[in-house]
Motif scaffolding. Structure first.
Motif, PDB file in Angstrom:
ATOM      1  N   VAL A   1     -52.626 121.973   1.377  1.00 38.57           N
ATOM      2  CA  VAL A   1     -53.138 123.230   1.279  1.00 38.57           C
ATOM      3  C   VAL A   1     -52.917 124.170   2.539  1.00 38.57           C
ATOM      4  CG1 VAL A   1     -55.529 124.516   1.316  1.00 38.57           C
ATOM      5  CG2 VAL A   1     -55.285 122.407   0.173  1.00 38.57           C
ATOM      6  N   GLU A   2     -52.352 125.237   2.190  1.00 39.41           N
ATOM      7  CA  GLU A   2     -52.059 126.584   3.087  1.00 39.41           C
ATOM      8  C   GLU A   2     -53.105 127.601   2.876  1.00 39.41           C
ATOM      9  OE1 GLU A   2     -47.881 127.337   3.005  1.00 39.41           O
ATOM     10  OE2 GLU A   2     -47.470 125.213   1.969  1.00 39.41           O
ATOM     11  N   LEU A   3     -53.211 128.248   3.916  1.00 35.87           N
ATOM     12  CA  LEU A   3     -54.165 129.593   4.026  1.00 35.87           C
ATOM     13  C   LEU A   3     -53.302 130.658   4.408  1.00 35.87           C
ATOM     14  CD1 LEU A   3     -56.869 130.724   3.560  1.00 35.87           C
ATOM     15  CD2 LEU A   3     -57.466 130.694   5.765  1.00 35.87           C
ATOM     16  N   ALA A   4     -53.104 131.647   3.581  1.00 36.58           N
ATOM     17  CA  ALA A   4     -52.052 132.770   4.029  1.00 36.58           C
ATOM     18  C   ALA A   4     -53.041 133.978   3.721  1.00 36.58           C
ATOM     19  CB  ALA A   4     -51.017 132.922   3.043  1.00 36.58           C
ATOM     20  N   THR A   5     -52.389 135.147   4.604  1.00 36.48           N
ATOM     21  CA  THR A   5     -52.795 136.433   4.674  1.00 36.48           C
ATOM     22  C   THR A   5     -51.571 137.308   4.905  1.00 36.48           C
ATOM     23  OG1 THR A   5     -53.535 136.625   6.811  1.00 36.48           O
ATOM     24  CG2 THR A   5     -55.244 135.652   5.486  1.00 36.48           C
TER      25      THR A   5
ATOM     26  N   GLY B   1     -55.404 128.887  11.506  1.00 41.96           N
ATOM     27  CA  GLY B   1     -54.245 128.428  10.783  1.00 41.96           C
ATOM     28  C   GLY B   1     -53.827 129.153   9.620  1.00 41.96           C
ATOM     29  N   VAL B   2     -53.601 130.531   9.798  1.00 44.04           N
ATOM     30  CA  VAL B   2     -53.117 131.325   8.529  1.00 44.04           C
ATOM     31  C   VAL B   2     -51.723 131.734   8.724  1.00 44.04           C
ATOM     32  CG1 VAL B   2     -53.729 133.520   7.480  1.00 44.04           C
ATOM     33  CG2 VAL B   2     -55.550 132.053   8.671  1.00 44.04           C
ATOM     34  N   ARG B   3     -51.095 131.542   7.645  1.00 47.85           N
ATOM     35  CA  ARG B   3     -49.700 132.049   7.468  1.00 47.85           C
ATOM     36  C   ARG B   3     -49.514 133.513   6.969  1.00 47.85           C
ATOM     37  NH1 ARG B   3     -45.483 128.068   4.711  1.00 47.85           N
ATOM     38  NH2 ARG B   3     -44.386 129.687   5.684  1.00 47.85           N
ATOM     39  N   ARG B   4     -48.397 134.065   7.299  1.00 48.49           N
ATOM     40  CA  ARG B   4     -48.100 135.338   6.801  1.00 48.49           C
ATOM     41  C   ARG B   4     -47.545 135.121   5.446  1.00 48.49           C
ATOM     42  NH1 ARG B   4     -43.583 138.861   7.675  1.00 48.49           N
ATOM     43  NH2 ARG B   4     -44.253 140.965   7.543  1.00 48.49           N
ATOM     44  N   LEU B   5     -48.188 135.917   4.433  1.00 47.49           N
ATOM     45  CA  LEU B   5     -47.764 135.886   3.015  1.00 47.49           C
ATOM     46  C   LEU B   5     -46.287 135.970   2.676  1.00 47.49           C
ATOM     47  CD1 LEU B   5     -50.787 137.418   1.216  1.00 47.49           C
ATOM     48  CD2 LEU B   5     -49.943 135.207   0.835  1.00 47.49           C
TER      49      LEU B   5
ATOM     50  N   VAL C   1     -45.677 116.471  -2.732  1.00 49.48           N
ATOM     51  CA  VAL C   1     -47.200 117.030  -2.450  1.00 49.48           C
ATOM     52  C   VAL C   1     -47.247 117.995  -3.548  1.00 49.48           C
ATOM     53  CG1 VAL C   1     -47.079 116.559  -0.095  1.00 49.48           C
ATOM     54  CG2 VAL C   1     -46.206 118.838  -0.790  1.00 49.48           C
ATOM     55  N   ARG C   2     -48.314 118.135  -3.551  1.00 45.46           N
ATOM     56  CA  ARG C   2     -48.817 119.562  -4.728  1.00 45.46           C
ATOM     57  C   ARG C   2     -49.294 120.620  -3.639  1.00 45.46           C
ATOM     58  NH1 ARG C   2     -49.823 118.278  -9.961  1.00 45.46           N
ATOM     59  NH2 ARG C   2     -49.878 115.978 -10.545  1.00 45.46           N
ATOM     60  N   ARG C   3     -48.207 121.554  -3.566  1.00 47.06           N
ATOM     61  CA  ARG C   3     -48.540 122.686  -2.588  1.00 47.06           C
ATOM     62  C   ARG C   3     -49.473 123.615  -2.992  1.00 47.06           C
ATOM     63  NH1 ARG C   3     -43.684 126.542  -0.538  1.00 47.06           N
ATOM     64  NH2 ARG C   3     -44.787 127.388   1.345  1.00 47.06           N
ATOM     65  N   VAL C   4     -50.671 124.028  -2.451  1.00 43.96           N
ATOM     66  CA  VAL C   4     -51.400 124.996  -2.940  1.00 43.96           C
ATOM     67  C   VAL C   4     -51.562 126.164  -1.845  1.00 43.96           C
ATOM     68  CG1 VAL C   4     -53.968 125.242  -3.220  1.00 43.96           C
ATOM     69  CG2 VAL C   4     -52.800 123.181  -4.157  1.00 43.96           C
ATOM     70  N   VAL C   5     -51.475 127.275  -2.166  1.00 43.08           N
ATOM     71  CA  VAL C   5     -51.593 128.329  -1.133  1.00 43.08           C
ATOM     72  C   VAL C   5     -52.770 129.098  -1.397  1.00 43.08           C
ATOM     73  CG1 VAL C   5     -50.562 130.459  -0.515  1.00 43.08           C
ATOM     74  CG2 VAL C   5     -48.949 128.611  -0.884  1.00 43.08           C
ATOM     75  N   ILE C   6     -53.582 129.279  -0.694  1.00 47.13           N
ATOM     76  CA  ILE C   6     -54.857 130.146  -0.661  1.00 47.13           C
ATOM     77  C   ILE C   6     -54.823 131.308  -0.001  1.00 47.13           C
ATOM     78  CG2 ILE C   6     -57.435 130.065  -0.279  1.00 47.13           C
ATOM     79  CD1 ILE C   6     -57.724 127.102  -0.236  1.00 47.13           C
ATOM     80  N   VAL C   7     -54.732 132.392  -0.897  1.00 50.54           N
ATOM     81  CA  VAL C   7     -54.713 133.938  -0.551  1.00 50.54           C
ATOM     82  C   VAL C   7     -55.983 134.470   0.035  1.00 50.54           C
ATOM     83  CG1 VAL C   7     -53.949 136.060  -0.859  1.00 50.54           C
ATOM     84  CG2 VAL C   7     -52.652 134.053  -1.870  1.00 50.54           C
ATOM     85  N   ALA C   8     -56.026 134.729   1.323  1.00 56.14           N
ATOM     86  CA  ALA C   8     -57.408 135.470   1.651  1.00 56.14           C
ATOM     87  C   ALA C   8     -57.130 136.738   2.447  1.00 56.14           C
ATOM     88  CB  ALA C   8     -58.014 134.428   2.632  1.00 56.14           C
ATOM     89  N   PHE C   9     -58.308 137.353   2.798  1.00 54.32           N
ATOM     90  CA  PHE C   9     -58.026 138.646   3.525  1.00 54.32           C
ATOM     91  C   PHE C   9     -59.282 138.873   4.345  1.00 54.32           C
ATOM     92  CE2 PHE C   9     -59.067 138.668  -1.107  1.00 54.32           C
ATOM     93  CZ  PHE C   9     -60.464 138.888  -0.967  1.00 54.32           C
ATOM     94  N   ASP C  10     -59.389 139.722   5.180  1.00 53.40           N
ATOM     95  CA  ASP C  10     -60.700 140.034   5.830  1.00 53.40           C
ATOM     96  C   ASP C  10     -61.749 140.195   5.077  1.00 53.40           C
ATOM     97  OD1 ASP C  10     -59.404 139.972   8.314  1.00 53.40           O
ATOM     98  OD2 ASP C  10     -59.245 141.981   8.594  1.00 53.40           O
ATOM     99  N   ASP C  11     -62.840 139.587   5.562  1.00 56.71           N
ATOM    100  CA  ASP C  11     -64.259 139.716   4.723  1.00 56.71           C
ATOM    101  C   ASP C  11     -64.155 139.040   3.252  1.00 56.71           C
ATOM    102  OD1 ASP C  11     -65.499 141.087   6.612  1.00 56.71           O
ATOM    103  OD2 ASP C  11     -64.863 143.031   5.912  1.00 56.71           O
TER     104      ASP C  11
ATOM    105  N   GLY D   1     -51.204 137.472   8.481  1.00 61.78           N
ATOM    106  CA  GLY D   1     -50.769 136.074   9.092  1.00 61.78           C
ATOM    107  C   GLY D   1     -51.512 135.811  10.565  1.00 61.78           C
ATOM    108  N   ARG D   2     -52.598 136.528  10.713  1.00 61.82           N
ATOM    109  CA  ARG D   2     -53.203 136.018  11.912  1.00 61.82           C
ATOM    110  C   ARG D   2     -54.648 135.653  11.590  1.00 61.82           C
ATOM    111  NH1 ARG D   2     -51.731 141.539  12.470  1.00 61.82           N
ATOM    112  NH2 ARG D   2     -53.912 141.969  12.000  1.00 61.82           N
ATOM    113  N   THR D   3     -55.477 134.949  12.495  1.00 60.43           N
ATOM    114  CA  THR D   3     -56.779 134.501  12.440  1.00 60.43           C
ATOM    115  C   THR D   3     -57.540 135.672  11.690  1.00 60.43           C
ATOM    116  OG1 THR D   3     -56.804 133.062  14.134  1.00 60.43           O
ATOM    117  CG2 THR D   3     -58.960 133.762  13.495  1.00 60.43           C
ATOM    118  N   THR D   4     -58.256 135.274  10.698  1.00 57.69           N
ATOM    119  CA  THR D   4     -58.968 136.221   9.798  1.00 57.69           C
ATOM    120  C   THR D   4     -60.478 136.018   9.944  1.00 57.69           C
ATOM    121  OG1 THR D   4     -59.055 137.474   7.660  1.00 57.69           O
ATOM    122  CG2 THR D   4     -58.707 135.263   7.659  1.00 57.69           C
ATOM    123  N   ARG D   5     -61.209 137.169   9.547  1.00 61.25           N
ATOM    124  CA  ARG D   5     -62.708 137.104   9.515  1.00 61.25           C
ATOM    125  C   ARG D   5     -63.195 136.953   8.236  1.00 61.25           C
ATOM    126  NH1 ARG D   5     -63.240 141.819  10.965  1.00 61.25           N
ATOM    127  NH2 ARG D   5     -63.970 142.682   9.020  1.00 61.25           N
TER     128      ARG D   5
END
Length: 326
Positions: free
Chosen positions: A41-45, A61-65, A4-14, A48-52
């Motif tokens: 695709v993985e979403l990480a903050t 579906g958020v992972r802990r960075l 697979v082509r692993r893609v990690v999307i880094v997000a944060f609140d807001d 690692g909790r649900t983010t707004r």
């Protein structure tokens, strides 16, 4: 390349939800059209909790960075209203640096560029961001070369993009880089978008530089023209689409744009052709067909009229020329 082509999307609140949705959605569609290897695709903050998101919609579906390990194909940092706080969060910056070292390429959307810059990943690189934040980015990070014009920029293995929907242009470019232009076109077609705009297309085009026309008929037709350059865009065809007479259509365009329908169509086609000439190796005949011109010679005439340059000179220019004011 692995399975697979692993893609990690880094997000944060807001974070801006479209910065997450455009890349993940386009890659999902690429998978459905046979991307091999497919994207994962993985979403990480940080937490690692649900983010707004900034719209108030929650992202689950958020992972802990800190728990993200192993090699990655792409790390992509989003932007949004929470970027200022994110760029000052040392926990986030530490993880972004770590993951960048494990990734084949690094990317950002919109003001996510501030996070990459704060992590020290953009020093001595040419980057872009949303045009409204480019001066702040340049002032805050003097070691970074900021170009506010393009939709996205590739500098080595680092990709940065402009505001919000340019995330889709960036992702289509990544898909094309990974799997070729045919798959990128299939994804664009399913997304009902006009292929993907070239990297150096200006964030603000000729038709957005001035205030938008207040007349709904003219505004709707401008959008239609931009998305259907190869179709019949003659004044009678446009008038029929708008449900007005050709004479009335001409009056509307002249009053709200200072231009006739035919001249507006020619400008839109010529601008699109100029970007294709400068961002691809397509012969002029192919560019002409893709932008609605009858022949390469007709396109050459349009280039000379609108820019005072030939197609060859346009292709060699470092920056997009300004139209000649007539």
């Amino acid at each position: 390349m692995g399975s697979v082509r692993r893609v990690v999307i880094v997000a944060f609140d807001d974070a801006q939800i479209l910065d997450v949705a455009c890349p993940s959605g386009a890659m999902e569609i690429a998978n459905s059209h046979g991307a091999a290897p497919p994207y994962a695709v993985e979403l990480a903050t940080v937490h690692g909790r649900t983010t707004r998101s900034s719209s108030g919609i929650l992202l689950a579906g958020v992972r802990r960075l800190a728990e993200v390990s192993g090699r990655m194909d792409t790390m992509l940092v989003v932007g949004g209203a929470g970027t200022e706080a994110a760029a000052k969060d040392e926990r986030l910056l530490t993880q972004v640096r770590r993951l960048a070292g494990r990734s084949r390429r690094v990317a950002s959307v919109c003001t996510g560029t501030f996070v990459l810059a704060a992590a020290g990943l953009l020093d001595d690189r040419r980057v872009t961001t949303h045009w409204g934040y480019s001066e702040l980015l340049a002032a805050t990070f003097p070691a970074v070369t900021v170009d506010p014009a393009p939709l996205y920029i590739r500098d080595g293995n680092v990709f940065t993009s402009a505001g919000v929907i340019s995330a889709l242009d960036l992702t289509l470019a990544l898909i094309e880089d990974d799997h070729g232009p045919t798959l990128a076109r299939e994804v664009a077609r399913e997304l009902v978008t006009y292929l993907h705009r070239p990297a150096d297309q200006a964030q603000i085009s000729t038709f957005l530089a001035a205030p938008p026309p207040s007349n709904r008929v003219v505004l709707d037709l401008l959008g239609y023209i931009a998305a259907h350059l190869t179709e019949d865009l003659s004044p009678p065809a446009l008038a029929a689409r708008a449900g007005v007479t050709t004479r009335h259509l001409t009056r509307l365009f002249t009053a709200h744009l200072g231009s006739t329908p035919a001249r507006t169509v020619r400008m839109a086609r010529t601008e699109a052709a100029a970007h294709l000439v400068r961002s691809t190796a397509l012969p002029l005949s192919a560019v002409a067909r893709q932008c609605g011109f009858a022949s390469a010679e007709t396109l050459r005439t349009a280039f000379r009229h609108q820019y005072g340059l030939s197609g060859d000179k346009l292709r060699r220019m470092p920056d997009m020329p300004r139209p000649i004011v007539r």
